[in-house]
Write a protein that holds these residues in place. Structure first.
Motif, PDB file in Angstrom:
ATOM      1  N   ILE A 174       1.619  -2.388 -29.153  1.00 20.70           N
ATOM      2  CA  ILE A 174       0.175  -2.412 -28.895  1.00 20.70           C
ATOM      3  C   ILE A 174      -0.112  -3.585 -27.966  1.00 20.70           C
ATOM      4  O   ILE A 174       0.249  -4.728 -28.249  1.00 20.70           O
ATOM      5  CB  ILE A 174      -0.627  -2.567 -30.210  1.00 20.70           C
ATOM      6  N   THR A 175      -0.768  -3.258 -26.852  1.00 19.81           N
ATOM      7  CA  THR A 175      -1.133  -4.281 -25.873  1.00 19.81           C
ATOM      8  C   THR A 175      -2.649  -4.278 -25.745  1.00 19.81           C
ATOM      9  O   THR A 175      -3.261  -3.218 -25.583  1.00 19.81           O
ATOM     10  CB  THR A 175      -0.503  -3.970 -24.503  1.00 19.81           C
ATOM     11  N   VAL A 176      -3.235  -5.446 -25.808  1.00 19.63           N
ATOM     12  CA  VAL A 176      -4.691  -5.574 -25.692  1.00 19.63           C
ATOM     13  C   VAL A 176      -4.993  -6.423 -24.463  1.00 19.63           C
ATOM     14  O   VAL A 176      -4.480  -7.536 -24.318  1.00 19.63           O
ATOM     15  CB  VAL A 176      -5.304  -6.227 -26.949  1.00 19.63           C
ATOM     16  N   LEU A 177      -5.843  -5.880 -23.580  1.00 15.48           N
ATOM     17  CA  LEU A 177      -6.256  -6.598 -22.371  1.00 15.48           C
ATOM     18  C   LEU A 177      -7.773  -6.751 -22.375  1.00 15.48           C
ATOM     19  O   LEU A 177      -8.494  -5.834 -22.785  1.00 15.48           O
ATOM     20  CB  LEU A 177      -5.848  -5.810 -21.119  1.00 15.48           C
TER      21      LEU A 177
ATOM     22  N   GLY B  42     -10.943  -6.440 -20.571  1.00 18.61           N
ATOM     23  CA  GLY B  42     -11.401  -5.708 -19.400  1.00 18.61           C
ATOM     24  C   GLY B  42     -12.639  -6.339 -18.805  1.00 18.61           C
ATOM     25  O   GLY B  42     -13.012  -7.468 -19.132  1.00 18.61           O
ATOM     26  N   THR B  43     -13.270  -5.585 -17.950  1.00 22.04           N
ATOM     27  CA  THR B  43     -14.524  -6.065 -17.365  1.00 22.04           C
ATOM     28  C   THR B  43     -15.616  -6.035 -18.414  1.00 22.04           C
ATOM     29  O   THR B  43     -15.542  -5.306 -19.399  1.00 22.04           O
ATOM     30  CB  THR B  43     -14.924  -5.170 -16.176  1.00 22.04           C
ATOM     31  N   ASP B  44     -16.633  -6.815 -18.220  1.00 25.57           N
ATOM     32  CA  ASP B  44     -17.741  -7.032 -19.166  1.00 25.57           C
ATOM     33  C   ASP B  44     -17.220  -7.251 -20.573  1.00 25.57           C
ATOM     34  O   ASP B  44     -16.303  -8.013 -20.769  1.00 25.57           O
ATOM     35  CB  ASP B  44     -18.824  -5.935 -19.077  1.00 25.57           C
ATOM     36  N   ASP B  45     -17.689  -6.553 -21.578  1.00 25.68           N
ATOM     37  CA  ASP B  45     -17.271  -6.805 -22.970  1.00 25.68           C
ATOM     38  C   ASP B  45     -16.219  -5.806 -23.452  1.00 25.68           C
ATOM     39  O   ASP B  45     -15.923  -5.757 -24.652  1.00 25.68           O
ATOM     40  CB  ASP B  45     -18.492  -6.732 -23.904  1.00 25.68           C
ATOM     41  N   ASN B  46     -15.669  -5.011 -22.580  1.00 27.93           N
ATOM     42  CA  ASN B  46     -14.695  -3.982 -22.984  1.00 27.93           C
ATOM     43  C   ASN B  46     -13.284  -4.541 -23.114  1.00 27.93           C
ATOM     44  O   ASN B  46     -12.880  -5.455 -22.402  1.00 27.93           O
ATOM     45  CB  ASN B  46     -14.680  -2.843 -21.950  1.00 27.93           C
ATOM     46  N   LEU B  47     -12.571  -3.932 -24.054  1.00 27.03           N
ATOM     47  CA  LEU B  47     -11.151  -4.216 -24.229  1.00 27.03           C
ATOM     48  C   LEU B  47     -10.384  -2.952 -23.838  1.00 27.03           C
ATOM     49  O   LEU B  47     -10.857  -1.828 -24.065  1.00 27.03           O
ATOM     50  CB  LEU B  47     -10.832  -4.564 -25.687  1.00 27.03           C
ATOM     51  N   ILE B  48      -9.221  -3.127 -23.303  1.00 25.19           N
ATOM     52  CA  ILE B  48      -8.331  -1.998 -23.005  1.00 25.19           C
ATOM     53  C   ILE B  48      -7.122  -2.157 -23.916  1.00 25.19           C
ATOM     54  O   ILE B  48      -6.432  -3.187 -23.886  1.00 25.19           O
ATOM     55  CB  ILE B  48      -7.906  -2.003 -21.525  1.00 25.19           C
ATOM     56  N   VAL B  49      -6.903  -1.135 -24.748  1.00 27.90           N
ATOM     57  CA  VAL B  49      -5.803  -1.179 -25.706  1.00 27.90           C
ATOM     58  C   VAL B  49      -4.817  -0.073 -25.338  1.00 27.90           C
ATOM     59  O   VAL B  49      -5.187   1.093 -25.224  1.00 27.90           O
ATOM     60  CB  VAL B  49      -6.299  -0.988 -27.158  1.00 27.90           C
ATOM     61  N   SER B  50      -3.584  -0.463 -25.165  1.00 29.30           N
ATOM     62  CA  SER B  50      -2.506   0.482 -24.841  1.00 29.30           C
ATOM     63  C   SER B  50      -1.583   0.552 -26.049  1.00 29.30           C
ATOM     64  O   SER B  50      -1.126  -0.479 -26.557  1.00 29.30           O
ATOM     65  CB  SER B  50      -1.751  -0.021 -23.608  1.00 29.30           C
TER      66      SER B  50
ATOM     67  N   THR C 193      -4.083   5.124 -24.201  1.00 31.43           N
ATOM     68  CA  THR C 193      -4.949   4.032 -23.750  1.00 31.43           C
ATOM     69  C   THR C 193      -6.371   4.257 -24.256  1.00 31.43           C
ATOM     70  O   THR C 193      -6.935   5.336 -24.072  1.00 31.43           O
ATOM     71  CB  THR C 193      -4.952   3.949 -22.212  1.00 31.43           C
ATOM     72  N   LEU C 194      -6.922   3.236 -24.885  1.00 32.95           N
ATOM     73  CA  LEU C 194      -8.294   3.275 -25.393  1.00 32.95           C
ATOM     74  C   LEU C 194      -9.087   2.159 -24.723  1.00 32.95           C
ATOM     75  O   LEU C 194      -8.561   1.072 -24.471  1.00 32.95           O
ATOM     76  CB  LEU C 194      -8.313   3.079 -26.908  1.00 32.95           C
ATOM     77  N   LYS C 195     -10.359   2.439 -24.483  1.00 31.43           N
ATOM     78  CA  LYS C 195     -11.208   1.446 -23.838  1.00 31.43           C
ATOM     79  C   LYS C 195     -12.537   1.422 -24.578  1.00 31.43           C
ATOM     80  O   LYS C 195     -13.118   2.471 -24.862  1.00 31.43           O
ATOM     81  CB  LYS C 195     -11.414   1.829 -22.373  1.00 31.43           C
ATOM     82  N   GLY C 196     -12.982   0.250 -24.897  1.00 28.04           N
ATOM     83  CA  GLY C 196     -14.262   0.112 -25.579  1.00 28.04           C
ATOM     84  C   GLY C 196     -14.531  -1.316 -25.970  1.00 28.04           C
ATOM     85  O   GLY C 196     -13.708  -2.208 -25.760  1.00 28.04           O
ATOM     86  N   THR C 197     -15.678  -1.503 -26.579  1.00 28.01           N
ATOM     87  CA  THR C 197     -16.022  -2.835 -27.055  1.00 28.01           C
ATOM     88  C   THR C 197     -15.208  -3.119 -28.315  1.00 28.01           C
ATOM     89  O   THR C 197     -14.643  -2.201 -28.926  1.00 28.01           O
ATOM     90  CB  THR C 197     -17.518  -2.937 -27.378  1.00 28.01           C
ATOM     91  N   ALA C 198     -15.170  -4.363 -28.710  1.00 29.05           N
ATOM     92  CA  ALA C 198     -14.436  -4.738 -29.920  1.00 29.05           C
ATOM     93  C   ALA C 198     -14.985  -3.998 -31.124  1.00 29.05           C
ATOM     94  O   ALA C 198     -14.223  -3.523 -31.973  1.00 29.05           O
ATOM     95  CB  ALA C 198     -14.507  -6.248 -30.130  1.00 29.05           C
ATOM     96  N   GLU C 199     -16.299  -3.835 -31.213  1.00 23.25           N
ATOM     97  CA  GLU C 199     -16.912  -3.132 -32.343  1.00 23.25           C
ATOM     98  C   GLU C 199     -16.528  -1.651 -32.332  1.00 23.25           C
ATOM     99  O   GLU C 199     -16.234  -1.063 -33.382  1.00 23.25           O
ATOM    100  CB  GLU C 199     -18.444  -3.279 -32.300  1.00 23.25           C
ATOM    101  N   GLU C 200     -16.528  -1.033 -31.148  1.00 27.02           N
ATOM    102  CA  GLU C 200     -16.156   0.387 -31.045  1.00 27.02           C
ATOM    103  C   GLU C 200     -14.695   0.596 -31.450  1.00 27.02           C
ATOM    104  O   GLU C 200     -14.373   1.534 -32.184  1.00 27.02           O
ATOM    105  CB  GLU C 200     -16.367   0.890 -29.605  1.00 27.02           C
ATOM    106  N   LEU C 201     -13.830  -0.288 -31.000  1.00 30.51           N
ATOM    107  CA  LEU C 201     -12.417  -0.175 -31.335  1.00 30.51           C
ATOM    108  C   LEU C 201     -12.172  -0.447 -32.819  1.00 30.51           C
ATOM    109  O   LEU C 201     -11.341   0.223 -33.451  1.00 30.51           O
ATOM    110  CB  LEU C 201     -11.578  -1.116 -30.468  1.00 30.51           C
TER     111      LEU C 201
END
Length: 176
Positions: free
Chosen positions: A20-23, A25-33, A53-61
């Motif tokens: 699991i890799t967490v990056l 992203g732009t604004d408040d989004n995280l990209i999780v692979s 690959t998932l993309k979203g805010t910390a709360e969404e994830l």
């Protein structure tokens, strides 16, 4: 903070290493692979499976991470296991095929060698008969027990050679 993160991973039906890799992203989004790797699988096609690959805010994830990854990751695990099982079965079939071919080749060589010995013995018997040495020719004819496939030919040849013997006083028919 989600306190049962590792418990949820442990409950997944997977075989292999879950990366699991967490990056950020732009604004408040995280990209999780998320990538499942199974080193036990020898099929190079496993490298064609892309990471999830998932993309979203910390709360969404936090709210939907496991619901999003469980099914695809378990399917990937199953696929990798099936690929390895297939490779093992294929290798076993190849070995069996090679063994059967080797066995057939060995039987063919043995049959050819036996046929060669039979033919050599029959040629020797014919050569002796041509020289008028009928008793020696008779004994040179191969034994039926060693060459049962040629029994008819052996009996016929021995009968032909026995006719050249002097008559037996005790038995009108020669022993064959």
């Amino acid at each position: 903070m989600n306190a049962n993160f590792f418990n949820q991973i442990a409950q997944m039906s997977i075989t292999g290493a879950l990366q699991i890799t967490v990056l950020q992203g732009t604004d408040d989004n995280l990209i999780v692979s998320v990538l499942l790797q199974n080193e036990q699988c020898g099929d190079n096609a496993k490298h064609l499976i892309p990471p999830l690959t998932l993309k979203g805010t910390a709360e969404e994830l936090d709210g939907g991470f496991f619901q999003s990854i469980v099914t695809p990751i378990e399917q990937t695990s199953s696929l990798l296991l099936n690929m390895e099982s297939y490779l093992k079965a294929q290798e076993q079939a190849r070995k069996q095929s090679a063994m059967e071919k080797e066995k057939a080749d060995k039987e063919k060589k043995e049959r050819e060698a036996k046929e060669k010995k039979f033919n050599e013995a029959m040629q020797k018997a014919s050569a002796l008969a041509d020289e008028g040495k009928y008793r020696e020719a008779f004994t040179a004819v191969p034994d039926v027990n060693r060459f049962p496939d040629y029994a008819e030919e052996i009996h016929k040849r021995k009968d032909e050679l026995a006719r050249h013997f002097a008559p037996n006083l005790f038995n009108a028919n020669p022993i064959v």
